[in-house]
Enzyme design. Structure first.
Site, PDB file in Angstrom:
ATOM      1  N   HIS A  16      -7.835 -33.892 -76.556  1.00 20.08           N
ATOM      2  CA  HIS A  16      -7.064 -34.608 -77.577  1.00 20.08           C
ATOM      3  C   HIS A  16      -6.151 -33.637 -78.324  1.00 20.08           C
ATOM      4  CE1 HIS A  16     -10.605 -37.601 -77.694  1.00 20.08           C
ATOM      5  NE2 HIS A  16      -9.579 -38.254 -77.177  1.00 20.08           N
ATOM      6  N   LYS A  40     -16.775 -51.799 -81.061  1.00 22.89           N
ATOM      7  CA  LYS A  40     -17.339 -50.586 -80.477  1.00 22.89           C
ATOM      8  C   LYS A  40     -18.481 -50.064 -81.328  1.00 22.89           C
ATOM      9  CE  LYS A  40     -13.539 -48.401 -77.964  1.00 22.89           C
ATOM     10  NZ  LYS A  40     -12.727 -47.176 -77.887  1.00 22.89           N
ATOM     11  N   ARG A  89      -5.247 -39.353 -68.113  1.00 15.97           N
ATOM     12  CA  ARG A  89      -6.069 -38.542 -67.216  1.00 15.97           C
ATOM     13  C   ARG A  89      -6.003 -39.063 -65.788  1.00 15.97           C
ATOM     14  NH1 ARG A  89     -11.321 -39.563 -70.371  1.00 15.97           N
ATOM     15  NH2 ARG A  89     -10.182 -41.504 -70.429  1.00 15.97           N
ATOM     16  N   SER A 126     -14.381 -38.332 -74.576  1.00 18.37           N
ATOM     17  CA  SER A 126     -15.360 -38.442 -75.658  1.00 18.37           C
ATOM     18  C   SER A 126     -16.662 -39.045 -75.150  1.00 18.37           C
ATOM     19  CB  SER A 126     -14.793 -39.293 -76.794  1.00 18.37           C
ATOM     20  OG  SER A 126     -13.689 -38.655 -77.384  1.00 18.37           O
TER      21      SER A 126
END
Length: 160
Positions: A16, A40, A89, A126
């Protein structure tokens, strides 16, 4: 030009930070916005995540940190931020971010810039950090120092 780098940052990783630094090098001013998604389940509270990102970016000129609630387009338009920078990614990231880019442009005229993750950070997330630390692994090479401390406090060695 001011740009936004949004995320939940649970926790912020060196990947990040790489995107934040690169966005700063390209655009000059970066607002890192920490979002809170009520659907979440987070390891760190909203306030903790904001504080961890502030700590991780302390000393980096031209970078500010803000808590974000509500729609990203409203956040950007309220602050005169014309563009969002996101890191990619894999192909799945692209598929998701393309949908978000189209929605943000249509709803609020916000452009999206997609930066490929650096080779050293392409497999870092993460989610993986949380999994490894819960199992007692050392994630200190993958997170800023203040985050490594916070993770060690949440998961003392041998207390997994």
């Amino acid at each position: 030009m001011k740009v936004l780098v949004p995320g939940s940052f649970d926790p912020i990783t060196v990947g990040h930070l790489d995107i934040v630094r690169r966005a700063h090098a390209l655009f000059g001013e970066v607002v890192v916005a920490i979002g809170n998604n009520s659907t979440k389940s987070y390891l760190f509270s909203f306030e903790e995540r904001v504080a961890l990102v502030e700590g991780a970016t302390a000393g980096l000129g031209g970078i500010t940190v803000e808590a974000m609630d509500g729609l990203l387009v409203d956040f950007c338009n309220d602050r005169g931020i014309p563009a969002v920078v996101k890191g990619l990614r894999f192909g799945a990231d692209f598929d998701f971010e393309l949908q978000m880019a189209h929605m943000n442009e249509e709803m609020g005229g916000i452009e999206t810039v997609l930066l490929p993750a650096a080779r050293d950070h392409v497999t870092l997330s993460s989610t993986i950090i949380r999994q490894v630390v819960r199992l007692g692994g050392d994630v200190s090479p993958y997170v800023p120092a203040n985050v490594a401390v916070a993770l060690a406090e949440k998961f003392p060695r041998g207390d997994v």
